[in-house]
Enzyme design. Structure first.
Site, mmCIF file in Angstrom:
data_model
loop_
_atom_site.group_PDB
_atom_site.id
_atom_site.type_symbol
_atom_site.label_atom_id
_atom_site.label_comp_id
_atom_site.label_asym_id
_atom_site.label_seq_id
_atom_site.Cartn_x
_atom_site.Cartn_y
_atom_site.Cartn_z
ATOM 1 N N LYS A 1 0.841 -1.196 0.000
ATOM 2 C CA LYS A 1 0.000 0.000 0.000
ATOM 3 C C LYS A 1 0.875 1.246 0.000
ATOM 4 O O LYS A 1 1.928 1.271 0.637
ATOM 5 C CB LYS A 1 -0.893 -0.006 1.250
ATOM 6 C CG LYS A 1 -1.769 1.196 1.404
ATOM 7 C CD LYS A 1 -2.820 1.218 0.345
ATOM 8 C CE LYS A 1 -3.734 2.430 0.513
ATOM 9 N NZ LYS A 1 -4.601 2.583 -0.626
ATOM 10 N N SER A 2 0.441 2.280 -0.719
ATOM 11 C CA SER A 2 1.175 3.548 -0.683
ATOM 12 C C SER A 2 1.253 4.033 0.761
ATOM 13 O O SER A 2 0.238 4.197 1.434
ATOM 14 C CB SER A 2 0.481 4.605 -1.543
ATOM 15 O OG SER A 2 0.563 4.262 -2.906
ATOM 16 N N CYS B 1 -2.375 11.017 -6.111
ATOM 17 C CA CYS B 1 -3.491 10.355 -5.446
ATOM 18 C C CYS B 1 -4.622 11.376 -5.361
ATOM 19 O O CYS B 1 -4.580 12.272 -4.516
ATOM 20 C CB CYS B 1 -3.106 9.856 -4.067
ATOM 21 S SG CYS B 1 -4.460 8.960 -3.276
ATOM 22 N N SER C 1 -12.393 5.418 -3.304
ATOM 23 C CA SER C 1 -11.919 6.727 -2.872
ATOM 24 C C SER C 1 -11.283 6.505 -1.508
ATOM 25 O O SER C 1 -11.810 6.904 -0.479
ATOM 26 C CB SER C 1 -13.062 7.736 -2.798
ATOM 27 O OG SER C 1 -12.555 8.982 -2.328
ATOM 28 N N MET C 2 -10.151 5.814 -1.511
ATOM 29 C CA MET C 2 -9.540 5.336 -0.274
ATOM 30 C C MET C 2 -8.954 6.455 0.583
ATOM 31 O O MET C 2 -9.100 6.437 1.796
ATOM 32 C CB MET C 2 -8.447 4.311 -0.590
ATOM 33 C CG MET C 2 -8.928 3.074 -1.336
ATOM 34 S SD MET C 2 -10.196 2.147 -0.476
ATOM 35 C CE MET C 2 -9.272 1.482 0.882
ATOM 36 N N GLY C 3 -8.253 7.406 -0.011
ATOM 37 C CA GLY C 3 -7.628 8.463 0.776
ATOM 38 C C GLY C 3 -6.363 8.036 1.497
ATOM 39 O O GLY C 3 -6.026 8.554 2.551
ATOM 40 N N LEU C 4 -5.673 7.065 0.929
ATOM 41 C CA LEU C 4 -4.400 6.559 1.457
ATOM 42 C C LEU C 4 -4.459 6.016 2.887
ATOM 43 O O LEU C 4 -3.607 6.317 3.722
ATOM 44 C CB LEU C 4 -3.301 7.634 1.374
ATOM 45 C CG LEU C 4 -2.869 8.064 -0.009
ATOM 46 C CD1 LEU C 4 -1.873 9.213 0.071
ATOM 47 C CD2 LEU C 4 -2.275 6.904 -0.788
#
Length: 145
Positions: A38-39, A123, A63-66
């Site tokens: 994962k980033s 992102c 729309s995970m948002g890191l």
């Protein structure tokens, strides 16, 4: 440049299903050519409010948002994965919210069991975070550091 060999050219993208060690182990047990983590951001992040992932018949909408555990956790995960799966390349994805965070994370990953580093400069799902990858001057400035 260090040459890398892959069991095959197929691998996951840094995304919704590679956040935890358990998810990364599932990827490691598959026939993927590498394990892309994962980033990571400098500090752990919860990400955007839920729901942030919706599966579709041929993929998903997100729309995970890191959301991630922070780069230090992924350094630990990499050591465990490399010990258990020594023939798999491990790829770290770095997505700092500041330039100095990106630089510190890259230095730390270079000293870890990571084989390859991906720099995530775009992102679109993080409110208040500019997409450096769309700004050529800002991207060039980052690479010069």
């Amino acid at each position: 440049m260090i040459p890398f060999t892959f069991q095959n050219p197929i691998m996951n993208a840094a995304g919704p299903l590679d956040v935890t060690l358990e998810e990364l182990e599932t990827l490691a047990q598959s026939d993927t050519g590498a394990i892309v983590m994962k980033s990571a951001t400098f500090e752990p992040r919860e990400g955007n409010p839920k729901p942030r992932w919706s599966p579709l018949p041929y993929g998903g909408l997100q729309s995970m948002g890191l959301p991630n555990h922070g780069y230090k956790a992924y350094i630990e995960y990499a050591a465990k994965l490399k010990a258990a799966y020594p023939n798999k390349n491990i790829i770290a994805s770095v997505s700092g919210l500041r330039t100095d965070h990106n630089l510190e994370m890259i230095q730390a990953f270079n000293q870890s069991d990571i084989d390859i580093i991906e720099l995530n400069l775009s992102c679109p799902n993080v409110p208040g975070k500019s997409q450096v990858g769309y700004d050529y001057e800002q991207t060039e400035d980052l690479f010069k550091k």
